[in-house]
Design a protein around this motif. Sequence first.
Motif, PDB file in Angstrom:
ATOM      1  N   LEU A   1      40.512  30.918  42.205  1.00 21.89           N
ATOM      2  CA  LEU A   1      39.842  32.046  41.573  1.00 21.89           C
ATOM      3  C   LEU A   1      40.366  33.277  42.280  1.00 21.89           C
ATOM      4  O   LEU A   1      40.147  33.464  43.478  1.00 21.89           O
ATOM      5  N   VAL A   2      41.127  34.102  41.529  1.00 25.42           N
ATOM      6  CA  VAL A   2      41.861  35.189  42.156  1.00 25.42           C
ATOM      7  C   VAL A   2      41.399  36.539  41.611  1.00 25.42           C
ATOM      8  O   VAL A   2      41.445  36.778  40.410  1.00 25.42           O
ATOM      9  N   VAL A   3      40.949  37.408  42.506  1.00 22.07           N
ATOM     10  CA  VAL A   3      40.639  38.789  42.139  1.00 22.07           C
ATOM     11  C   VAL A   3      41.921  39.597  42.299  1.00 22.07           C
ATOM     12  O   VAL A   3      42.591  39.483  43.323  1.00 22.07           O
ATOM     13  N   GLU A   4      42.280  40.372  41.295  1.00 21.59           N
ATOM     14  CA  GLU A   4      43.502  41.167  41.390  1.00 21.59           C
ATOM     15  C   GLU A   4      43.365  42.496  40.661  1.00 21.59           C
ATOM     16  O   GLU A   4      42.755  42.572  39.598  1.00 21.59           O
ATOM     17  N   GLN A   5      43.928  43.545  41.240  1.00 20.87           N
ATOM     18  CA  GLN A   5      43.999  44.812  40.508  1.00 20.87           C
ATOM     19  C   GLN A   5      45.334  44.904  39.787  1.00 20.87           C
ATOM     20  O   GLN A   5      45.527  45.717  38.914  1.00 20.87           O
ATOM     21  N   ASN A   6      46.229  44.000  40.174  1.00 22.12           N
ATOM     22  CA  ASN A   6      47.534  43.935  39.529  1.00 22.12           C
ATOM     23  C   ASN A   6      47.397  43.050  38.283  1.00 22.12           C
ATOM     24  O   ASN A   6      47.850  41.909  38.240  1.00 22.12           O
ATOM     25  N   ALA A   7      46.722  43.635  37.236  1.00 25.98           N
ATOM     26  CA  ALA A   7      46.249  42.821  36.125  1.00 25.98           C
ATOM     27  C   ALA A   7      47.371  42.098  35.373  1.00 25.98           C
ATOM     28  O   ALA A   7      47.237  40.911  35.053  1.00 25.98           O
ATOM     29  N   ALA A   8      48.474  42.786  35.131  1.00 25.63           N
ATOM     30  CA  ALA A   8      49.524  42.184  34.308  1.00 25.63           C
ATOM     31  C   ALA A   8      49.999  40.863  34.906  1.00 25.63           C
ATOM     32  O   ALA A   8      50.069  39.838  34.223  1.00 25.63           O
ATOM     33  N   GLN A   9      50.293  40.874  36.208  1.00 22.94           N
ATOM     34  CA  GLN A   9      50.807  39.657  36.838  1.00 22.94           C
ATOM     35  C   GLN A   9      49.733  38.586  36.984  1.00 22.94           C
ATOM     36  O   GLN A   9      49.996  37.403  36.815  1.00 22.94           O
ATOM     37  N   ALA A  10      48.491  39.039  37.283  1.00 24.26           N
ATOM     38  CA  ALA A  10      47.406  38.070  37.457  1.00 24.26           C
ATOM     39  C   ALA A  10      47.099  37.385  36.126  1.00 24.26           C
ATOM     40  O   ALA A  10      46.823  36.181  36.087  1.00 24.26           O
ATOM     41  N   LEU A  11      47.160  38.133  35.029  1.00 25.83           N
ATOM     42  CA  LEU A  11      46.873  37.548  33.714  1.00 25.83           C
ATOM     43  C   LEU A  11      48.002  36.628  33.262  1.00 25.83           C
ATOM     44  O   LEU A  11      47.771  35.614  32.617  1.00 25.83           O
ATOM     45  N   ALA A  12      49.222  36.997  33.628  1.00 24.08           N
ATOM     46  CA  ALA A  12      50.359  36.174  33.230  1.00 24.08           C
ATOM     47  C   ALA A  12      50.235  34.767  33.819  1.00 24.08           C
ATOM     48  O   ALA A  12      50.640  33.784  33.200  1.00 24.08           O
ATOM     49  N   LEU A  13      49.651  34.656  35.005  1.00 22.87           N
ATOM     50  CA  LEU A  13      49.512  33.349  35.649  1.00 22.87           C
ATOM     51  C   LEU A  13      48.247  32.605  35.209  1.00 22.87           C
ATOM     52  O   LEU A  13      48.137  31.394  35.384  1.00 22.87           O
ATOM     53  N   ALA A  14      47.275  33.354  34.663  1.00 20.58           N
ATOM     54  CA  ALA A  14      45.935  32.797  34.516  1.00 20.58           C
ATOM     55  C   ALA A  14      45.812  31.786  33.373  1.00 20.58           C
ATOM     56  O   ALA A  14      46.293  32.009  32.279  1.00 20.58           O
ATOM     57  N   ASP A  15      45.142  30.669  33.660  1.00 14.68           N
ATOM     58  CA  ASP A  15      44.721  29.757  32.596  1.00 14.68           C
ATOM     59  C   ASP A  15      43.536  30.369  31.864  1.00 14.68           C
ATOM     60  O   ASP A  15      43.365  30.217  30.666  1.00 14.68           O
ATOM     61  N   HIS A  16      42.716  31.029  32.660  1.00 12.67           N
ATOM     62  CA  HIS A  16      41.536  31.652  32.099  1.00 12.67           C
ATOM     63  C   HIS A  16      41.284  32.923  32.896  1.00 12.67           C
ATOM     64  O   HIS A  16      41.629  32.978  34.076  1.00 12.67           O
ATOM     65  N   ALA A  17      40.700  33.946  32.245  1.00 17.78           N
ATOM     66  CA  ALA A  17      40.497  35.204  32.959  1.00 17.78           C
ATOM     67  C   ALA A  17      39.215  35.879  32.520  1.00 17.78           C
ATOM     68  O   ALA A  17      38.746  35.680  31.395  1.00 17.78           O
ATOM     69  N   TYR A  18      38.656  36.624  33.442  1.00 15.37           N
ATOM     70  CA  TYR A  18      37.436  37.390  33.171  1.00 15.37           C
ATOM     71  C   TYR A  18      37.699  38.849  33.488  1.00 15.37           C
ATOM     72  O   TYR A  18      38.319  39.156  34.498  1.00 15.37           O
ATOM     73  N   LEU A  19      37.179  39.709  32.639  1.00 19.26           N
ATOM     74  CA  LEU A  19      37.209  41.138  32.922  1.00 19.26           C
ATOM     75  C   LEU A  19      35.779  41.580  33.218  1.00 19.26           C
ATOM     76  O   LEU A  19      34.881  41.399  32.395  1.00 19.26           O
ATOM     77  N   LEU A  20      35.556  42.089  34.412  1.00 22.11           N
ATOM     78  CA  LEU A  20      34.229  42.591  34.783  1.00 22.11           C
ATOM     79  C   LEU A  20      34.202  44.096  34.627  1.00 22.11           C
ATOM     80  O   LEU A  20      35.194  44.777  34.874  1.00 22.11           O
ATOM     81  N   GLU A  21      33.015  44.594  34.247  1.00 23.43           N
ATOM     82  CA  GLU A  21      32.843  46.039  34.229  1.00 23.43           C
ATOM     83  C   GLU A  21      31.407  46.334  34.628  1.00 23.43           C
ATOM     84  O   GLU A  21      30.474  45.717  34.084  1.00 23.43           O
ATOM     85  N   LEU A  22      31.204  47.227  35.567  1.00 22.94           N
ATOM     86  CA  LEU A  22      29.861  47.612  36.028  1.00 22.94           C
ATOM     87  C   LEU A  22      28.974  46.411  36.315  1.00 22.94           C
ATOM     88  O   LEU A  22      27.806  46.390  35.938  1.00 22.94           O
ATOM     89  N   GLY A  23      29.534  45.418  36.943  1.00 18.44           N
ATOM     90  CA  GLY A  23      28.729  44.272  37.360  1.00 18.44           C
ATOM     91  C   GLY A  23      28.378  43.313  36.248  1.00 18.44           C
ATOM     92  O   GLY A  23      27.453  42.503  36.394  1.00 18.44           O
ATOM     93  N   ARG A  24      29.047  43.400  35.118  1.00 21.61           N
ATOM     94  CA  ARG A  24      28.778  42.464  34.014  1.00 21.61           C
ATOM     95  C   ARG A  24      30.082  41.896  33.475  1.00 21.61           C
ATOM     96  O   ARG A  24      31.125  42.533  33.577  1.00 21.61           O
TER      97      ARG A  24
END
Lengths: 239, 286
Positions: free
Chosen positions: A193-216
């Motif tokens: 489970l990887v937190v990343e601000q480098n979204a493009a690369q993190a998403l390219a690797l991800a089987d599944h991904a979550y986008l959080l905003e304001l704690g939701r």
Amino acid sequence: MNDEHLLNCTELHAGYGRVPVLRGVSIVVRPGQFVSLIGPNGAGKSTVLKAITGFARLSSGTVTFNGQAIRGMRADRLVPLGLAYIPQGRIVFGQMSVHDNLEMGAFTVRDESTRAKAFARVYDLFPRLAERRTQLAGTMSGGEQQMVAIARGLMIQPRLMLLDEPSLGLAPRFVQVVFETLAMLKCEGLSMLVVEQNAAQALALADHAYLLELGRNRLEGTGTELLANPDTRRLYLGD
Amino acid sequence: MVTLVQVVVSGLLLGGVYALLAGGLTLIFGVMRVINLAHGEFLMLGAYASFFLFVRLGLNPILSLLLSMPLMFGVGWIAQRLLISRVDRAPLLASLLLTYGVSLALTGGAQATFTNDFRSVPFLSGALNIGELAFSVPRLVACVTALLLTGAAQFFLARTRWGKALRATAQSADVALACGIDIDRARMIAFGIATALAGAAGTLTSFLYTIYPEMGKTFMLKAFAVIVLGGMGSFPGAFLGALALGVIESTASYVTTTQIAEAVIYITLLAMLLLRPQGFFGLKEA
Ligand SMILES: Nc1ncnc2c1ncn2[C@@H]1O[C@H](COP(=O)(O)OP(=O)(O)OP(=O)(O)O)[C@@H](O)[C@H]1O
Ligand SMILES: [Mg+2]
């Protein structure tokens, strides 16, 4: 309980003092998955990892790991269950050698041969660290220190590794190295489970991904889906 | 020339015992970020333990360490568990007040239990002559024992699993937790070892100096001077600082008088604080 879930977090609520930070975050990691957690600064990504590992107190929500309820358990009790956590900021034991840092990573591994295997595997994965095993970790470059931090987490041969912004603040060359390392670990079947601000690369690797905003939870899907999503593109990929 | 060597060697002999005391103080600071103002009182307890074991059971003070050190380890473990753990994450003032309270309670308790009488342990005497040099046998024995114990503690910290875990906890408690280290236990071990070392220092001083309930204060000031010289939080630093202090003290009392020598120690301390506040080997962080 769902056997499919290695990690299952539901409706996490947490805050620091009276300021709410998480207002109902749910995240699932299945065995073998690479899950990315992205979102703007202050969205609560680090807090999610801290809440799982007992560094932040949850006011409500459930956390199960490998079928066991782990909510509120302190980090040192989670390590023997196979949960590795690499906090944000490539923190190493600066006054200790690389080898001693790794040995501390294996603190809970009491069996000599298992420990020797872990050392061999990690040094094989990071030849750079093998060369530098006697160097004080605090005197290494930022990228090398991040390698030490990741290698330290690998010493328990974890079932799941939680990584907080492994590429943050690194020179572009080392950002590449970090993502190559993550890709390699994914290939070996490690759940992450990887937190990343480098979204493009993190998403390219991800089987599944979550986008959080304001704690939701704001969006979720496969890495490709989130990469293609107009909202993600607008917010993170500069379209 | 002979006197110079004599003075320096006497200073080094003195330094060995200081190292034992200051090493524990610096260990506690490193792992807990607590300045233990009761450290001198643990030395006092060790001195009384040696006295009573010697007087009542006729036990050789060096052998009595086998009994008193595990006991003092337990005292430190319990002190950390019941008291210090309540303040070791609080601002420094809280732990200063608490440990000062412990110091007062132990001094008062000793006065009530052991009276204010001066005691001494008549163990070893005489001098060892090497050429034209003469060394006090009790000081020599105290120093050698102190060096062995300091060396054992250093070996523990540098080489063993829990010793490394103590250093890891000192460097980052959060990452230590993430490594699976029970940091509460690490803190109890650190306090236990520091207390056992202080007690041992007390046992060694018991046959060099007079024993009385307030004896901890003087030694505590010396331990602080050692730490100012060596740097807070560094075990090897404390060792070198202790040897330096012993030589400074011994030289000053040879050149001037014992009273002035005490003053010289504090002048050195102030000068060091002004010129190099982190000591020779102190932690680099703020
Ligand atoms: N120890 C703390 N005490 C008080 N507030 C905190 C603390 N840690 C984080 N916060 C606040 O909680 C909110 C969420 O922080 P968190 O670190 O989880 O965000 P993040 O998504 O990881 O952000 P970043 O991308 O900047 O790392 C922020 O507003 C932050 O200021
Ligand atoms: Mg963060």
